[in-house]
Design an enzyme around this catalytic site. Structure first.
Site, PDB file in Angstrom:
ATOM      1  N   SER A 140       0.160   6.296 -22.168  1.00 49.29           N
ATOM      2  CA  SER A 140      -0.056   6.402 -20.719  1.00 49.29           C
ATOM      3  C   SER A 140      -0.559   5.047 -20.220  1.00 49.29           C
ATOM      4  O   SER A 140      -1.187   4.294 -20.984  1.00 49.29           O
ATOM      5  CB  SER A 140      -1.123   7.466 -20.428  1.00 49.29           C
ATOM      6  OG  SER A 140      -1.620   7.333 -19.111  1.00 49.29           O
ATOM      7  N   TYR A 153      -9.490  10.479 -22.006  1.00 49.90           N
ATOM      8  CA  TYR A 153      -8.027  10.369 -22.048  1.00 49.90           C
ATOM      9  C   TYR A 153      -7.587   8.924 -22.304  1.00 49.90           C
ATOM     10  O   TYR A 153      -6.683   8.663 -23.102  1.00 49.90           O
ATOM     11  CB  TYR A 153      -7.478  10.886 -20.716  1.00 49.90           C
ATOM     12  CG  TYR A 153      -5.981  10.901 -20.585  1.00 49.90           C
ATOM     13  CD1 TYR A 153      -5.208  11.832 -21.285  1.00 49.90           C
ATOM     14  CD2 TYR A 153      -5.331  10.006 -19.729  1.00 49.90           C
ATOM     15  CE1 TYR A 153      -3.825  11.857 -21.133  1.00 49.90           C
ATOM     16  CE2 TYR A 153      -3.956  10.033 -19.565  1.00 49.90           C
ATOM     17  CZ  TYR A 153      -3.203  10.961 -20.273  1.00 49.90           C
ATOM     18  OH  TYR A 153      -1.840  10.992 -20.120  1.00 49.90           O
TER      19      TYR A 153
END
Ligand code: NDP
Length: 247
Positions: A140, A153
């Site tokens: 990501s 995350y």
């Protein structure tokens, strides 16, 4: 005419909905047999049944080692090979650091980082034996530049990037190519639920392309990374983010 991924066996973690399901549909239309999975068997089965090729549905929680070993066995029992593994399963609950508990942290690490390790551990021996394979990890932009509400995350996805590069170095000579993609926000149901409206607006404003990503924006690059055309591309992290990062 032979299709691009004719009869290839492509294993996609977290493919019962969202990005994983969309790429499963795309690759199946290119001829691949897909191993579709998620923590819920019925949803995975419904997604697999909708595909045009002889695909397999498996219940597999990637954070549970035995599930990943059972999944790899099911792949071998049905197909006897695995040409590509797309490590896509992941969660991304938004929480500010001040409010984050160890439980929140561990939940993301268990699925987004350890889950990717376990799924790879389970499928890797199949690829090593056949002396070929493609492993593509969904990282990501948050793993590269961070994200507000995303300390857990971003750490997990940063870990995915490090894992990708280290594994790529270890197995390139065995004809197994490992790469990652780093998407910006992709408008899946989960993204619309998790991100507050203002942050979707802010991300759109900060993206040179002037829009958020769509699942279709990932199809071409993932298909390419599953194909022999990308055999000399190793250990790369390819941003698919409308120009948001440009690293
Ligand atoms: P979704 O929530 O729409 O889909 C996630 C998929 O993973 C589902 O099939 C879900 O099925 C499965 N899953 C969740 N937890 C587990 C688990 N423990 N074991 C196995 N499967 C699991 O998410 P997206 O499609 O939006 O995201 C997919 C990936 O892309 C994630 O890794 C995410 O971090 C990454 N990503 C997403 C972006 C976005 O903006 N959407 C941007 C950048 C990266 P089930 O719940 O039934 O288990």
């Amino acid at each position: 005419m032979e299709k691009k991924h004719q009869d290839k066996v492509i294993v996609i973690t977290g493919s019962s909905r969202g990005i994983g399901r969309s790429i499963a549909e795309y690759l199946a239309n290119e001829g691949a047999k897909i191993v579709v999975m998620g923590r819920n068997y019925d949803t995975a089965k419904a997604a697999a049944d909708a595909l045009p090729t002889d695909s397999l549905a498996v219940r597999c929680d990637v954070s549970i080692e035995q599930d990943t070993l059972d999944m790899a066995k099911a792949v071998m029992d049905k197909y006897g090979r695995a040409d590509a593994l797309i490590n896509n399963a992941g969660i991304f609950p938004v929480k500010l650091f001040e409010e984050m508990t160890l439980e929140d942290w561990n939940a993301v690490m268990a699925i987004d980082l350890t889950g990717m390790f376990l799924a790879t551990k389970a499928i890797y021996p199949i690829m090593a034996e056949q002396k070929s394979g493609k492993i593509i990890n969904i990282a990501s932009v948050s793993g590269r530049v961070g994200g507000v509400g995303f300390t857990h995350y971003s750490a997990a996805k940063g870990g995915v990037i490090g894992f990708t590069k280290a594994l790529a170095r270890e197995c390139a000579r065995m004809n197994i190519q490992v790469n990652a993609i780093a998407p910006g926000i992709i408008e899946t149901e989960m993204a619309r639920t998790n991100f507050p409206a203002f942050s979707l607006k802010e991300q759109t404003r900060a993206t040179p392309a002037g829009r958020l990503g769509r699942v279709e924006d990932l199809h071409g690059i993932l298909s390419f990374l599953c194909s022999p055309e990308s055999n000399f591309i190793i250990g790369q992290v390819i941003a698919v983010d409308g120009g948001f990062t440009m690293i």
